[in-house]
Motif scaffolding. Sequence first.
Motif, PDB file in Angstrom:
ATOM      1  N   TYR A   1     -65.908  33.058 -24.526  1.00 38.16           N
ATOM      2  CA  TYR A   1     -65.800  32.322 -23.389  1.00 38.16           C
ATOM      3  C   TYR A   1     -64.670  31.170 -23.844  1.00 38.16           C
ATOM      4  O   TYR A   1     -64.385  31.046 -24.980  1.00 38.16           O
TER       5      TYR A   1
ATOM      6  N   ARG B   1     -67.158  37.257 -13.192  1.00 35.90           N
ATOM      7  CA  ARG B   1     -67.541  36.151 -14.187  1.00 35.90           C
ATOM      8  C   ARG B   1     -66.243  35.838 -14.776  1.00 35.90           C
ATOM      9  O   ARG B   1     -65.337  36.244 -15.158  1.00 35.90           O
ATOM     10  N   SER B   2     -66.223  34.303 -15.026  1.00 34.00           N
ATOM     11  CA  SER B   2     -65.278  33.691 -15.370  1.00 34.00           C
ATOM     12  C   SER B   2     -65.054  33.388 -16.898  1.00 34.00           C
ATOM     13  O   SER B   2     -63.958  33.173 -17.487  1.00 34.00           O
ATOM     14  N   HIS B   3     -66.103  33.693 -17.555  1.00 29.84           N
ATOM     15  CA  HIS B   3     -66.420  33.063 -18.919  1.00 29.84           C
ATOM     16  C   HIS B   3     -65.864  31.783 -19.286  1.00 29.84           C
ATOM     17  O   HIS B   3     -65.207  31.580 -20.414  1.00 29.84           O
ATOM     18  N   LEU B   4     -66.115  30.864 -18.318  1.00 28.09           N
ATOM     19  CA  LEU B   4     -65.473  29.353 -18.593  1.00 28.09           C
ATOM     20  C   LEU B   4     -66.845  28.819 -18.532  1.00 28.09           C
ATOM     21  O   LEU B   4     -67.796  28.689 -17.864  1.00 28.09           O
TER      22      LEU B   4
ATOM     23  N   THR C   1     -64.629  41.105 -12.306  1.00 24.41           N
ATOM     24  CA  THR C   1     -66.105  41.253 -12.687  1.00 24.41           C
ATOM     25  C   THR C   1     -66.883  40.003 -11.921  1.00 24.41           C
ATOM     26  O   THR C   1     -68.193  40.173 -12.223  1.00 24.41           O
TER      27      THR C   1
ATOM     28  N   VAL D   1     -57.051  37.109 -18.201  1.00 27.95           N
ATOM     29  CA  VAL D   1     -58.528  36.752 -17.998  1.00 27.95           C
ATOM     30  C   VAL D   1     -58.690  36.406 -16.467  1.00 27.95           C
ATOM     31  O   VAL D   1     -59.799  36.650 -16.005  1.00 27.95           O
ATOM     32  N   GLY D   2     -57.836  35.955 -15.851  1.00 27.41           N
ATOM     33  CA  GLY D   2     -57.962  35.658 -14.386  1.00 27.41           C
ATOM     34  C   GLY D   2     -58.122  36.877 -13.472  1.00 27.41           C
ATOM     35  O   GLY D   2     -59.210  36.968 -12.637  1.00 27.41           O
TER      36      GLY D   2
ATOM     37  N   ALA E   1     -61.662  38.197 -14.477  1.00 19.66           N
ATOM     38  CA  ALA E   1     -62.887  37.314 -13.410  1.00 19.66           C
ATOM     39  C   ALA E   1     -62.941  37.633 -12.246  1.00 19.66           C
ATOM     40  O   ALA E   1     -63.924  37.826 -11.667  1.00 19.66           O
ATOM     41  N   LEU E   2     -61.716  37.874 -11.528  1.00 17.76           N
ATOM     42  CA  LEU E   2     -61.810  38.344 -10.235  1.00 17.76           C
ATOM     43  C   LEU E   2     -62.496  39.637  -9.995  1.00 17.76           C
ATOM     44  O   LEU E   2     -63.301  39.890  -9.210  1.00 17.76           O
TER      45      LEU E   2
END
Length: 112
Positions: free
Chosen positions: A96, A64-67, A62, A55-56, A59-60
């Motif tokens: 998320y 988007r972290s979805h956090l 896209t 997921v890291g 996130a980089l």
Amino acid sequence: MKRMAPTLKMIAAAAGVHASTASRALDPARRHLIADDLARHIEETARRLGYRRNVGAAALRTGRSHLIGVILPDVANPVFGPILQGVEEALASEGYSAIIANAGGSAGKAMA
């Protein structure tokens, strides 16, 4: 000796598909773009090889972290356990995750 975590390319090779097809099969938002039986085959291959989405890295890639941040006034208060569990389940169903912060019983600490 530590075993290397399987990559998306490894999953694709083991399943006999292109990496982009494996990516679609393992992404809930794009899974509908490929046939159900092929998606199940790729998912089973990923599960058998122990694949875990990074997921890291996603996130980089896209942006988007979805956090979602959740600030609690006192994480030690037992009333928040079931609430937090419900929040995490609801977030997970939408892809998320929660980051929990403890304000320590003081609203001022949360803003500092």
